[in-house]
Design an enzyme around this catalytic site. Sequence first.
Site, mmCIF file in Angstrom:
data_model
loop_
_atom_site.group_PDB
_atom_site.id
_atom_site.type_symbol
_atom_site.label_atom_id
_atom_site.label_comp_id
_atom_site.label_asym_id
_atom_site.label_seq_id
_atom_site.Cartn_x
_atom_site.Cartn_y
_atom_site.Cartn_z
ATOM 1 N N TYR A 157 30.153 -2.460 18.508
ATOM 2 C CA TYR A 157 30.029 -3.178 17.226
ATOM 3 C C TYR A 157 31.403 -3.315 16.553
ATOM 4 O O TYR A 157 31.663 -4.266 15.819
ATOM 5 C CB TYR A 157 29.019 -2.464 16.319
ATOM 6 N N LYS A 164 30.776 -4.996 7.970
ATOM 7 C CA LYS A 164 29.489 -4.704 7.316
ATOM 8 C C LYS A 164 29.671 -3.635 6.221
ATOM 9 O O LYS A 164 28.975 -3.667 5.200
ATOM 10 C CB LYS A 164 28.445 -4.245 8.342
HETATM 11 N N1 NAD Z 1 20.108 -9.572 15.213
HETATM 12 C C1 NAD Z 1 20.356 -8.324 14.887
HETATM 13 O O1 NAD Z 1 20.124 -7.392 15.665
HETATM 14 C C2 NAD Z 1 20.908 -8.008 13.514
HETATM 15 C C3 NAD Z 1 20.766 -6.696 13.012
HETATM 16 C C4 NAD Z 1 21.272 -6.404 11.747
HETATM 17 C C5 NAD Z 1 21.917 -7.391 11.015
HETATM 18 N N2 NAD Z 1 22.049 -8.656 11.529
HETATM 19 C C6 NAD Z 1 22.727 -9.665 10.718
HETATM 20 O O2 NAD Z 1 21.846 -10.721 10.443
HETATM 21 C C7 NAD Z 1 22.632 -11.873 10.129
HETATM 22 C C8 NAD Z 1 22.067 -13.058 10.898
HETATM 23 O O3 NAD Z 1 22.342 -12.894 12.279
HETATM 24 P P1 NAD Z 1 21.270 -13.191 13.427
HETATM 25 O O4 NAD Z 1 21.155 -11.958 14.233
HETATM 26 O O5 NAD Z 1 20.073 -13.805 12.847
HETATM 27 O O6 NAD Z 1 22.039 -14.215 14.377
HETATM 28 P P2 NAD Z 1 22.204 -15.821 14.308
HETATM 29 O O7 NAD Z 1 23.215 -16.120 15.355
HETATM 30 O O8 NAD Z 1 20.910 -16.482 14.411
HETATM 31 O O9 NAD Z 1 22.801 -16.059 12.853
HETATM 32 C C9 NAD Z 1 24.164 -15.930 12.535
HETATM 33 C C10 NAD Z 1 24.519 -17.141 11.719
HETATM 34 O O10 NAD Z 1 25.853 -17.051 11.218
HETATM 35 C C11 NAD Z 1 26.305 -18.383 11.133
HETATM 36 N N3 NAD Z 1 27.772 -18.445 11.000
HETATM 37 C C12 NAD Z 1 28.703 -17.900 11.829
HETATM 38 N N4 NAD Z 1 29.933 -18.265 11.413
HETATM 39 C C13 NAD Z 1 29.772 -19.038 10.297
HETATM 40 C C14 NAD Z 1 30.659 -19.740 9.428
HETATM 41 N N5 NAD Z 1 31.995 -19.736 9.625
HETATM 42 N N6 NAD Z 1 30.128 -20.450 8.382
HETATM 43 C C15 NAD Z 1 28.790 -20.494 8.194
HETATM 44 N N7 NAD Z 1 27.897 -19.866 8.992
HETATM 45 C C16 NAD Z 1 28.388 -19.155 10.032
HETATM 46 C C17 NAD Z 1 25.828 -18.993 12.446
HETATM 47 O O11 NAD Z 1 25.836 -20.409 12.393
HETATM 48 C C18 NAD Z 1 24.415 -18.443 12.514
HETATM 49 O O12 NAD Z 1 23.514 -19.323 11.896
HETATM 50 C C19 NAD Z 1 24.062 -11.531 10.441
HETATM 51 O O13 NAD Z 1 24.723 -11.132 9.263
HETATM 52 C C20 NAD Z 1 23.910 -10.340 11.378
HETATM 53 O O14 NAD Z 1 25.033 -9.496 11.378
HETATM 54 C C21 NAD Z 1 21.547 -8.978 12.768
#
Ligand code: NAD
Length: 256
Positions: A157, A164
């Site tokens: 990570y 984060k």
């Molecule tokens: N999937 C997991 O296991 C998990 C766990 C905890 C937290 N998260 C967090 O959840 C959030 C959503 O992630 P996800 O897992 O749904 O993946 P995802 O890939 O579906 O979403 C990530 C989003 O970030 C957007 N993004 C990236 N760079 C960008 C920029 N410059 N401008 C605007 N948008 C931008 C992407 O277009 C995408 O829509 C993130 O913050 C991620 O860290 C995910």
Amino acid sequence: MDRILEGKTGVVFGVANKRSLAWACARSLSDAGMRLAFTYLGDRLEKTVRQLAAELPNSIVLPCDVTQPEQVTEVFEAIGKEFGHLDTVLHAIAFARKEELQGDFYHTTKEGYMLAHEVSAYSLTEITRAALPLMEGREGTIVTLSYIGADRVIPGYNVMGIAKAALEASVRYLAADLGPRGIRVNAISAGPVRTLSASGVKDFSKRLDNVADRTALRRNVTAEEVGDACLFLTGPHSRGITGSVLFVDAGFHIMG
Ligand SMILES: NC(=O)c1ccc[n+]([C@@H]2O[C@H](COP(=O)([O-])OP(=O)(O)OC[C@H]3O[C@@H](n4cnc5c(N)ncnc54)[C@H](O)[C@@H]3O)[C@@H](O)[C@H]2O)c1
């Protein structure tokens, strides 16, 4: 589902496809009656986001790359014209270069470090500032998504864990700033869910299996469970909560 958000409006940053946590959150908010604006990153994602948004009543879709400040400004200008006001911001975006998400953390480049922080942490503050004029006097809510890598060392990570941690600290400072205006700011620390971003973390599938055995509930969380937690933090039932990080991780964080 009770329509507890009827008459409310929100903007969702972070839908890439139907697996996105942002999409699960949007569905929970929309089912509760909220009208939504969606942003998408780049032409490649536009069609998918438009198709998904079309499933929800009266939604609008706007481009936004948070590394382009003018695009953030334009999003809120468009929302102002279309909705007139705003109750909720969902920030569900993060990015780090693939090479920063493997090997030792100390190899992180300055450029990679800055980019991860710009997109994954600073953008919350930038978006909040731009949203404020539309949120005045509406007792609004801001929700962002974090991960336990902010608190503990999670292999692979790396720089995203540092980003984060900055994001969660931003939640506390923003909550203190905006509390006097009745605006609440919270984070959800979600357990691992298979999404586009998650596939960029080395050995993510292995992690899903390992975590499932080590949570209190002995299973992984679903995107829908994260969505419903978002509904809770957005709606009136959480009206006494701000500046918090709510773990939606099947109890992983309490286990020794
Ligand atoms: N999937 C997991 O296991 C998990 C766990 C905890 C937290 N998260 C967090 O959840 C959030 C959503 O992630 P996800 O897992 O749904 O993946 P995802 O890939 O579906 O979403 C990530 C989003 O970030 C957007 N993004 C990236 N760079 C960008 C920029 N410059 N401008 C605007 N948008 C931008 C992407 O277009 C995408 O829509 C993130 O913050 C991620 O860290 C995910």
